[in-house]
Scaffold this active site. Structure first.
Site, PDB file in Angstrom:
ATOM      1  N   LYS A 153       7.414  24.545  22.135  1.00  0.00           N
ATOM      2  CA  LYS A 153       6.926  25.179  20.895  1.00  0.00           C
ATOM      3  C   LYS A 153       7.079  24.203  19.723  1.00  0.00           C
ATOM      4  O   LYS A 153       7.861  23.250  19.798  1.00  0.00           O
ATOM      5  CB  LYS A 153       7.721  26.467  20.623  1.00  0.00           C
ATOM      6  CG  LYS A 153       7.596  27.499  21.746  1.00  0.00           C
ATOM      7  CD  LYS A 153       6.174  28.016  21.883  1.00  0.00           C
ATOM      8  CE  LYS A 153       6.005  29.097  22.930  1.00  0.00           C
ATOM      9  NZ  LYS A 153       6.066  28.625  24.318  1.00  0.00           N
TER      10      LYS A 153
HETATM   11  N1  T4K Z   1       5.426  35.003  25.474  1.00  0.00           N
HETATM   12  C1  T4K Z   1       4.482  34.058  25.392  1.00  0.00           C
HETATM   13  C2  T4K Z   1       3.154  34.421  24.853  1.00  0.00           C
HETATM   14  C3  T4K Z   1       4.761  32.742  25.785  1.00  0.00           C
HETATM   15  O1  T4K Z   1       3.806  31.785  25.720  1.00  0.00           O
HETATM   16  C4  T4K Z   1       6.043  32.432  26.268  1.00  0.00           C
HETATM   17  C5  T4K Z   1       6.360  31.087  26.710  1.00  0.00           C
HETATM   18  C6  T4K Z   1       7.006  33.465  26.335  1.00  0.00           C
HETATM   19  C7  T4K Z   1       6.662  34.742  25.929  1.00  0.00           C
HETATM   20  C8  T4K Z   1       8.389  33.214  26.837  1.00  0.00           C
HETATM   21  O2  T4K Z   1       9.084  32.302  26.008  1.00  0.00           O
HETATM   22  P1  T4K Z   1      10.406  31.566  26.559  1.00  0.00           P
HETATM   23  O3  T4K Z   1      11.167  32.581  27.384  1.00  0.00           O
HETATM   24  O4  T4K Z   1       9.969  30.387  27.374  1.00  0.00           O
HETATM   25  O5  T4K Z   1      11.142  31.184  25.313  1.00  0.00           O
HETATM   26  C9  T4K Z   1       5.494  26.686  28.974  1.00  0.00           C
HETATM   27  C10 T4K Z   1       6.835  27.144  28.472  1.00  0.00           C
HETATM   28  O6  T4K Z   1       7.839  27.007  29.474  1.00  0.00           O
HETATM   29  C11 T4K Z   1       6.831  28.542  27.967  1.00  0.00           C
HETATM   30  O7  T4K Z   1       7.961  28.674  27.132  1.00  0.00           O
HETATM   31  C12 T4K Z   1       5.592  28.824  27.133  1.00  0.00           C
HETATM   32  N2  T4K Z   1       5.489  30.182  26.727  1.00  0.00           N
HETATM   33  C13 T4K Z   1       4.347  28.467  27.907  1.00  0.00           C
HETATM   34  C14 T4K Z   1       3.113  28.688  27.095  1.00  0.00           C
HETATM   35  O8  T4K Z   1       4.409  27.094  28.204  1.00  0.00           O
HETATM   36  P2  T4K Z   1       4.654  26.073  31.324  1.00  0.00           P
HETATM   37  O9  T4K Z   1       4.657  26.760  32.626  1.00  0.00           O
HETATM   38  O10 T4K Z   1       3.366  25.609  30.798  1.00  0.00           O
HETATM   39  O11 T4K Z   1       5.754  24.897  31.286  1.00  0.00           O
HETATM   40  P3  T4K Z   1       5.664  23.393  31.787  1.00  0.00           P
HETATM   41  O12 T4K Z   1       6.997  23.015  32.304  1.00  0.00           O
HETATM   42  O13 T4K Z   1       4.496  23.250  32.684  1.00  0.00           O
HETATM   43  O14 T4K Z   1       5.454  22.554  30.461  1.00  0.00           O
HETATM   44  C15 T4K Z   1       4.322  22.682  29.649  1.00  0.00           C
HETATM   45  C16 T4K Z   1       3.899  21.319  29.144  1.00  0.00           C
HETATM   46  O15 T4K Z   1       4.862  20.739  28.309  1.00  0.00           O
HETATM   47  C17 T4K Z   1       3.572  20.309  30.211  1.00  0.00           C
HETATM   48  O16 T4K Z   1       2.341  19.772  29.828  1.00  0.00           O
HETATM   49  C18 T4K Z   1       4.687  19.285  30.134  1.00  0.00           C
HETATM   50  C19 T4K Z   1       5.229  19.419  28.732  1.00  0.00           C
HETATM   51  N3  T4K Z   1       6.681  19.286  28.636  1.00  0.00           N
HETATM   52  C20 T4K Z   1       7.445  20.354  28.982  1.00  0.00           C
HETATM   53  C21 T4K Z   1       8.813  20.290  28.867  1.00  0.00           C
HETATM   54  C22 T4K Z   1       9.673  21.462  29.258  1.00  0.00           C
HETATM   55  C23 T4K Z   1       7.241  18.124  28.177  1.00  0.00           C
HETATM   56  O17 T4K Z   1       6.509  17.156  27.875  1.00  0.00           O
HETATM   57  N4  T4K Z   1       8.601  18.046  28.035  1.00  0.00           N
HETATM   58  C24 T4K Z   1       9.419  19.091  28.337  1.00  0.00           C
HETATM   59  O18 T4K Z   1      10.647  19.004  28.152  1.00  0.00           O
HETATM   60  O19 T4K Z   1       5.308  27.091  30.282  1.00  0.00           O
END
Ligand code: T4K
Length: 431
Positions: free
Chosen positions: A206
């Site tokens: 975020k």
């Molecule tokens: N409600 C809504 C509408 C939401 O969008 C979300 C979360 C929630 C509730 C729940 O919030 P939290 O419980 O997470 O606080 C990611 C996030 O993990 C998630 O928090 C977020 N929404 C969602 C939209 O995106 P993924 O499955 O896309 O995560 P991931 O690991 O594939 O990473 C996303 C991108 O970010 C990739 O392109 C790589 C990059 N990245 C990620 C991390 C963790 C980095 O470059 N460095 C990092 O450290 O869910």
């Protein structure tokens, strides 16, 4: 001319067909902002020096206060993530039975309620705003409904007024999943104080992150106090007086230190995001079938997500084909939020959802693509991504035929390999 060189002029030049990618390193959606590293490390040192690492430490208290100030809300209860925040909030509001949620959102919105044994009832979204459609919400209300959940998707607020009026008329609780919307406003008022409560996410991806983190915000003092107890095992202040059921949803000091450090640079982060968003709008203008999600610049927003809808009929390529082209160039676009909550487990195999029809959510799940954005991308790289998309659409007929040729080749290669081991397969080895 972009400073990120793109010496590609035809479909054959794309990396997916064997050429070199434009970007040597992957460009990610959701690359975390880090803020001022020195300030963060200073705060980490202070927490270590104090030997106070969690349980309402000074950084958490300061973080809560600054969230309250920034969103103009009376109470911010910091939590370990937004999903836990939604769960604790559902408990604190004594929700039961059914909860109406949009079908097009991150899966956590639905799962948080299902995790507690509640039944998420999916509602379709508006095709233009991508947020829950209040008219359809009304048709889904039953005697078992206890709450409506709006999601401010991409940081663009839902139709808050319509949802508040619906909730009032039907005596329902109203929650906003504001995971994307810290820093947004609706009709001039900051997101945070709408409905019974709203939930922010401060996940690493975020614009303001606390590594992992979130906050439940509300103007209701009684609710805030219950949220605080429930986030802390049900203790009332002192840790020997349990007055309610609770869980462990606390935020730790290092996370809060990160959150505070990013709040210090929030205006710069938004300015950088906005610049990249505007650059994308400029660079994508006029490309057939590519429709960017537009932010109302009269309102506050963090411009964190750059999202486009791909109309295959006009672009000549499906969203997934375009994504394949981009990802081979190291542009790691994402298909948020595919395939739609109603088509994810456990809902798709649950007979109670067998008749759920969500035409808009289905269409968006097939079309929507999030592009790498924000300060880590910058305007030169955004320009280069736009040029790649423009070329892919201009060359769509050839891209499609190269995809077909590639698929045919892979098919024959598989048969050929298979025939080496299996005497029953008699494919000509000259293929
Ligand atoms: N409600 C809504 C509408 C939401 O969008 C979300 C979360 C929630 C509730 C729940 O919030 P939290 O419980 O997470 O606080 C990611 C996030 O993990 C998630 O928090 C977020 N929404 C969602 C939209 O995106 P993924 O499955 O896309 O995560 P991931 O690991 O594939 O990473 C996303 C991108 O970010 C990739 O392109 C790589 C990059 N990245 C990620 C991390 C963790 C980095 O470059 N460095 C990092 O450290 O869910």
């Amino acid at each position: 001319m972009s400073r990120v060189g793109i010496n590609k002029t035809r479909a054959e030049d794309f990396a997916i067909f064997g050429a070199n990618p434009v970007f040597e390193e992957p460009l990610y959606v959701g690359r975390p902002n880090l803020g001022n590293r020195w300030l963060f490390l200073q705060r980490v040192n202070a927490a270590l020096d104090r030997c106070w690492l969690t349980n309402n430490g000074p950084f958490v208290l300061e973080f809560e206060q600054r969230i309250e100030n920034r969103s103009g809300v009376d109470h911010a209860v910091a939590v370990c993530n937004a999903t836990a925040g939604l769960e604790i909030l559902a408990r604190a509001l004594d929700l039961s039975g059914e909860v109406i949620v949009p079908a097009f959102t991150f899966i956590a919105t639905a799962h948080a309620f299902r995790w507690l044994g509640l039944t998420p009832v999916f509602c379709d979204v508006d095709p233009f705003t991508h947020t829950i459609d209040p008219r359809q919400v009304e048709t889904l209300i039953t005697p078992r409904t206890s709450a409506i959940v709006g999601v401010h998707l991409w940081g663009r607020p839902c139709d808050v007024d319509a949802l508040e009026s619906l909730a009032r008329r039907h005596g329902l609780k109203l929650i906003f999943d504001a995971a994307h919307a810290f820093g947004s406003s609706y009709r001039g008022r900051r997101v945070g104080g709408f409905g019974d409560a709203e939930v922010f996410s401060f996940h690493a991806t975020k614009s303001i992150n606390a590594l992992e983190g979130g906050a439940v915000v509300t103007n209701n003092a009684v609710l805030a106090s219950r949220l605080r107890q429930m986030r802390d095992f049900g203790f009332a202040g002192d840790h020997d007086d349990v007055i309610d059921i609770g869980t462990n949803g606390k935020l730790n000091e290092i996370s809060a230190a990160m959150g505070l450090t990013l709040l210090d640079s929030m205006d710069d982060i938004i300015a950088a995001n906005r610049q990249v968003y505007r650059r994308y709008l400029y660079g994508l203008a006029g490309i057939p079938g590519i429709r960017p999600v537009i932010y109302d610049e009269c309102e506050h927003n963090t411009f964190h997500y750059v999202v486009v809808e791909v109309d295959e009929a006009q672009a000549g390529l499906s969203r997934d084909q375009l994504m394949e082209v981009l990802r081979a160039e190291n542009v790691m676009a994402r298909r948020y939020f595919y395939p739609g909550c109603h088509r994810a487990e456990p809902y798709r195999s649950d007979p109670r959802y067998a008749n759920v029809v969500m035409p808009v959510a289905d269409k968006l799940a097939q079309r929507v693509m999030a592009l790498p954005a924000g300060g880590s991308v910058g305007i030169d790289k955004a320009d280069a991504v736009c040029r790649l998309i423009r070329l892919a659409v201009a060359e769509s007929a050839q891209v499609r035929s190269l995809f077909t040729a590639q698929a045919n080749l892979a098919h024959y290669q598989a048969l050929f390999t298979h025939s080496e081991n299996d005497p029953c397969v008699t494919v000509e080895k000259t293929v």
